[in-house]
Design a protein around this motif. Structure first.
Motif, PDB file in Angstrom:
ATOM      1  N   UNK A  64       0.831  -1.195   0.000  1.00 33.24           N
ATOM      2  CA  UNK A  64       0.000   0.000   0.000  1.00 33.24           C
ATOM      3  C   UNK A  64       0.872   1.255   0.000  1.00 33.24           C
ATOM      4  N   UNK A  65       0.238   2.395  -0.210  1.00 31.97           N
ATOM      5  CA  UNK A  65       0.970   3.644  -0.379  1.00 31.97           C
ATOM      6  C   UNK A  65       1.890   4.001   0.786  1.00 31.97           C
ATOM      7  N   UNK A  66       1.484   3.798   2.048  1.00 28.78           N
ATOM      8  CA  UNK A  66       2.391   4.180   3.143  1.00 28.78           C
ATOM      9  C   UNK A  66       3.765   3.529   3.075  1.00 28.78           C
ATOM     10  N   UNK A  67       3.899   2.407   2.357  1.00 31.53           N
ATOM     11  CA  UNK A  67       5.199   1.745   2.276  1.00 31.53           C
ATOM     12  C   UNK A  67       6.155   2.438   1.320  1.00 31.53           C
ATOM     13  N   UNK A  68       5.666   3.389   0.516  1.00 28.82           N
ATOM     14  CA  UNK A  68       6.533   4.057  -0.460  1.00 28.82           C
ATOM     15  C   UNK A  68       6.466   5.577  -0.377  1.00 28.82           C
ATOM     16  N   UNK A  69       5.558   6.130   0.421  1.00 29.74           N
ATOM     17  CA  UNK A  69       5.328   7.578   0.383  1.00 29.74           C
ATOM     18  C   UNK A  69       6.354   8.354   1.207  1.00 29.74           C
ATOM     19  N   UNK A  70       6.454   9.646   0.900  1.00 25.53           N
ATOM     20  CA  UNK A  70       7.160  10.590   1.768  1.00 25.53           C
ATOM     21  C   UNK A  70       6.191  10.987   2.867  1.00 25.53           C
ATOM     22  N   UNK A  71       6.591  10.797   4.107  1.00 29.42           N
ATOM     23  CA  UNK A  71       5.652  11.007   5.208  1.00 29.42           C
ATOM     24  C   UNK A  71       5.377  12.490   5.433  1.00 29.42           C
ATOM     25  N   UNK A  72       4.260  12.738   6.054  1.00 28.72           N
ATOM     26  CA  UNK A  72       3.729  14.086   6.262  1.00 28.72           C
ATOM     27  C   UNK A  72       4.782  15.067   6.771  1.00 28.72           C
ATOM     28  N   UNK A  73       5.552  14.657   7.773  1.00 28.74           N
ATOM     29  CA  UNK A  73       6.497  15.587   8.383  1.00 28.74           C
ATOM     30  C   UNK A  73       7.731  15.840   7.521  1.00 28.74           C
ATOM     31  N   UNK A  74       7.860  15.112   6.392  1.00 31.68           N
ATOM     32  CA  UNK A  74       9.009  15.324   5.508  1.00 31.68           C
ATOM     33  C   UNK A  74       8.612  15.992   4.193  1.00 31.68           C
ATOM     34  N   UNK A  75       7.349  16.371   4.063  1.00 23.62           N
ATOM     35  CA  UNK A  75       6.884  17.001   2.823  1.00 23.62           C
ATOM     36  C   UNK A  75       7.351  18.457   2.778  1.00 23.62           C
ATOM     37  N   UNK A  76       7.964  18.838   1.682  1.00 20.72           N
ATOM     38  CA  UNK A  76       8.343  20.237   1.458  1.00 20.72           C
ATOM     39  C   UNK A  76       7.178  20.922   0.743  1.00 20.72           C
ATOM     40  N   UNK A  77       6.605  21.939   1.366  1.00 22.39           N
ATOM     41  CA  UNK A  77       5.452  22.612   0.763  1.00 22.39           C
ATOM     42  C   UNK A  77       5.563  24.123   0.988  1.00 22.39           C
ATOM     43  N   UNK A 113      21.305  -1.213  11.211  1.00 17.96           N
ATOM     44  CA  UNK A 113      20.652  -0.051  11.806  1.00 17.96           C
ATOM     45  C   UNK A 113      19.544   0.370  10.840  1.00 17.96           C
ATOM     46  N   UNK A 114      18.291   0.341  11.321  1.00 13.93           N
ATOM     47  CA  UNK A 114      17.134   0.509  10.440  1.00 13.93           C
ATOM     48  C   UNK A 114      16.252   1.643  10.935  1.00 13.93           C
ATOM     49  N   UNK A 115      15.812   2.482  10.014  1.00 14.34           N
ATOM     50  CA  UNK A 115      14.859   3.545  10.338  1.00 14.34           C
ATOM     51  C   UNK A 115      13.506   2.920  10.669  1.00 14.34           C
ATOM     52  N   UNK A 116      12.827   3.466  11.675  1.00 16.60           N
ATOM     53  CA  UNK A 116      11.547   2.896  12.096  1.00 16.60           C
ATOM     54  C   UNK A 116      10.476   2.933  11.031  1.00 16.60           C
ATOM     55  N   UNK A 117      10.549   3.892  10.081  1.00 11.76           N
ATOM     56  CA  UNK A 117       9.516   3.997   9.054  1.00 11.76           C
ATOM     57  C   UNK A 117       9.825   3.143   7.833  1.00 11.76           C
ATOM     58  N   UNK A 118      10.858   2.324   7.891  1.00  9.42           N
ATOM     59  CA  UNK A 118      11.197   1.462   6.755  1.00  9.42           C
ATOM     60  C   UNK A 118      10.068   0.471   6.480  1.00  9.42           C
ATOM     61  N   UNK A 119       9.597   0.360   5.244  1.00  2.78           N
ATOM     62  CA  UNK A 119       8.561  -0.623   4.917  1.00  2.78           C
ATOM     63  C   UNK A 119       8.969  -2.025   5.349  1.00  2.78           C
ATOM     64  N   UNK A 120       8.021  -2.746   5.937  1.00  2.00           N
ATOM     65  CA  UNK A 120       8.339  -4.063   6.479  1.00  2.00           C
ATOM     66  C   UNK A 120       8.781  -5.024   5.386  1.00  2.00           C
ATOM     67  N   UNK A 121       8.285  -4.829   4.138  1.00  2.11           N
ATOM     68  CA  UNK A 121       8.726  -5.699   3.043  1.00  2.11           C
ATOM     69  C   UNK A 121      10.217  -5.538   2.783  1.00  2.11           C
ATOM     70  N   UNK A 148      -0.587  -7.927   7.841  1.00  7.30           N
ATOM     71  CA  UNK A 148      -1.625  -7.089   7.234  1.00  7.30           C
ATOM     72  C   UNK A 148      -2.022  -5.911   8.119  1.00  7.30           C
ATOM     73  N   UNK A 149      -1.545  -5.868   9.346  1.00  7.98           N
ATOM     74  CA  UNK A 149      -1.992  -4.838  10.279  1.00  7.98           C
ATOM     75  C   UNK A 149      -1.094  -3.602  10.294  1.00  7.98           C
ATOM     76  N   UNK A 150       0.021  -3.601   9.594  1.00  4.19           N
ATOM     77  CA  UNK A 150       0.947  -2.473   9.634  1.00  4.19           C
ATOM     78  C   UNK A 150       1.767  -2.436   8.357  1.00  4.19           C
ATOM     79  N   UNK A 151       2.496  -1.340   8.173  1.00  6.28           N
ATOM     80  CA  UNK A 151       3.271  -1.139   6.951  1.00  6.28           C
ATOM     81  C   UNK A 151       4.775  -1.064   7.203  1.00  6.28           C
TER      82      UNK A 151
END
Length: 439
Positions: free
Chosen positions: A213-226, A356-364, A379-382
């Motif tokens: 799903x998208x959360x596994x590849x997206x730039x997270x909210x707090x890292x968006x440049x706007x 050493x792994x970032x916590x937001x790394x996709x589980x796949x 199936x319960x998390x990304x």
């Protein structure tokens, strides 16, 4: 019948029986994909084999008639001329009755062995190795035999059909190809060396788009440049310099109130023409593509194609912006470590047994890097952080750890409830390997 005539007849029976054995395995082992490729290249025999595979009843009936009839005749001929020969050799050394009995046993064993080796084992092993090539060669003679023996074939086919219907047995095999079948073939190709490992990984990643799903590849909210729509020209130029991207969302007050987006191409055009950058200009803003966070990456590609866009904002069920995904993000998933610099930043190998792994790394990606077959409740998390929360049943804090798949995952750093870094350590160390950065 003379000795030479008997030997010639037995040899012919063995060879014909070998032909039927080879024809049987060649048809059964031929891969439909390979046959279709040969048919597309103009092979008429390949098309005949494909048709026969769809309706193999008459073909196998002829095979069994031939094999059984030849085996019986071979036994009769072999015993008929070998037993007297061995009897004559044994009579000088034992009683006539014993010599006759032993001669029968030897001739029976020899004839049976010849049929097992030459008409069964050798043809079947050869046919398993090159089934398609042999199937297109034997299909012609087999169809001629089917026509010649048609009356007998029809009788046996009628009896077989009746028994299959009586016991409700399957009649045709399922030739449908699933993604798992394709993955197994590409893995076999990679192991044999006919398919490059990178190519095999790309194919695997393509099928993975259907489940990620998208959360596994997206730039997270707090890292968006706007930008905010009332940002001054100098601030806009400074932010572009600090965080260069192809597109930027434009908001009214905060990230959850998107009013459009601007492209770096349009901004650059204004700079070149010595025009001020004013984001409240309606002619500069474009309408953004907004998608729900439950879409898979395959569905996102379809959305990009239909909308003609290359990036999209992702919202949750409460209409809050949770991230941003670009076409390049999705293609980075497909191409894997060949075009994915963020992957190197998220998973860093310290030595042979720890990462050493970032916590937001996709589980796949975690599973792939550490070669873990499965994780609980996937199936319960990304993300890796989701795994830790699911297993601990609470928000993890520093030094918390869980064990799974032969690894211990220890939380190294937490920032405002966000898991920044996790140390993955192999429980059973592997010696003799130098650590390197994960690619």
């Amino acid at each position: 019948m003379s000795f030479s005539q008997s030997l010639l007849l037995l040899t012919a029976l063995i060879l014909f029986s070998a032909f039927f054995s080879l024809a049987e395995i060649a048809l059964a082992a031929s891969r439909p994909i390979k046959l279709r490729q040969m048919a597309d290249e103009g092979s008429a025999n390949a098309r005949r084999v494909i048709h026969t595979q769809a309706n193999p009843g008459h073909y196998f009936t002829v095979v069994q008639i031939g094999m059984n009839a030849l085996a019986i005749l071979g036994g009769i001929v072999g015993e008929g001329f070998l037993s007297p020969l061995f009897t004559q050799l044994l009579v000088p050394h034992m009683a006539a009755a014993q010599a006759a009995t032993l001669a029968f046993v030897v001739s029976f064993t020899l004839t049976t062995s010849l049929f097992i080796v030459i008409t069964d084992l050798v043809p079947k092993q050869v046919a398993m190795a090159i089934p398609e090539q042999l199937a297109v060669r034997v299909i012609g003679p087999m169809q001629i035999l089917t026509t010649v023996l048609k009356p007998v074939v029809l009788i046996y086919s009628w009896l077989v059909s009746g028994l299959i219907a009586l016991f409700n047995l399957p009649r045709k095999r399922d030739d449908s190809i699933t993604p798992d079948d394709i993955m197994a073939m590409t893995e076999a190709g990679a192991q044999s060396g006919t398919l490059d490992r990178h190519e095999q990984q790309v194919i695997e990643n393509i099928f993975e788009l259907e489940t990620r799903t998208l959360p596994s590849a997206m730039t997270h909210r707090d890292a968006i440049a706007y930008f905010l729509h009332d940002d001054p020209d100098t601030l806009i130029r400074s932010r572009i310099s600090d965080a260069p991207h192809s597109s930027y969302p434009v908001c009214d007050g905060d990230i959850d109130h998107i009013i459009g987006y601007v492209t770096i191409k349009d901004l650059f055009r204004r700079v070149v023409n010595n025009q001020p950058i004013a984001l409240n200009d309606p002619g500069l803003l474009r309408k953004p593509l907004v998608v729900p966070d439950r879409l898979t990456l395959a569905e996102m590609l379809k959305q990009f194609r239909q909308a003609g866009e290359t990036f999209a904002l992702i919202v949750n069920e409460y209409s809050l912006v949770v991230g941003l995904v670009s076409l390049n993000d999705v293609m980075s998933i497909v191409m894997g470590d060949m075009v994915s610099p963020w992957y190197e930043e998220q998973i860093v190998r310290r030595d042979a047994n720890s990462w050493l792994i970032d916590g937001i790394t996709p589980i796949q990606d975690v599973r792939r890097a550490l070669e873990i077959d499965s994780v609980p409740h996937e199936d319960e998390y990304e993300t890796l952080a989701g795994l830790l929360m699911t297993m601990l049943r609470r928000v993890p804090k520093r030094t918390d750890s869980v064990t799974w798949g032969g690894y211990t995952f220890e939380v190294m750093d937490v920032d405002s409830y966000r898991i920044d870094q996790v140390m993955a350590t192999r429980i059973t160390p592997q010696l003799g390997k130098e650590g390197s950065e994960q690619e």
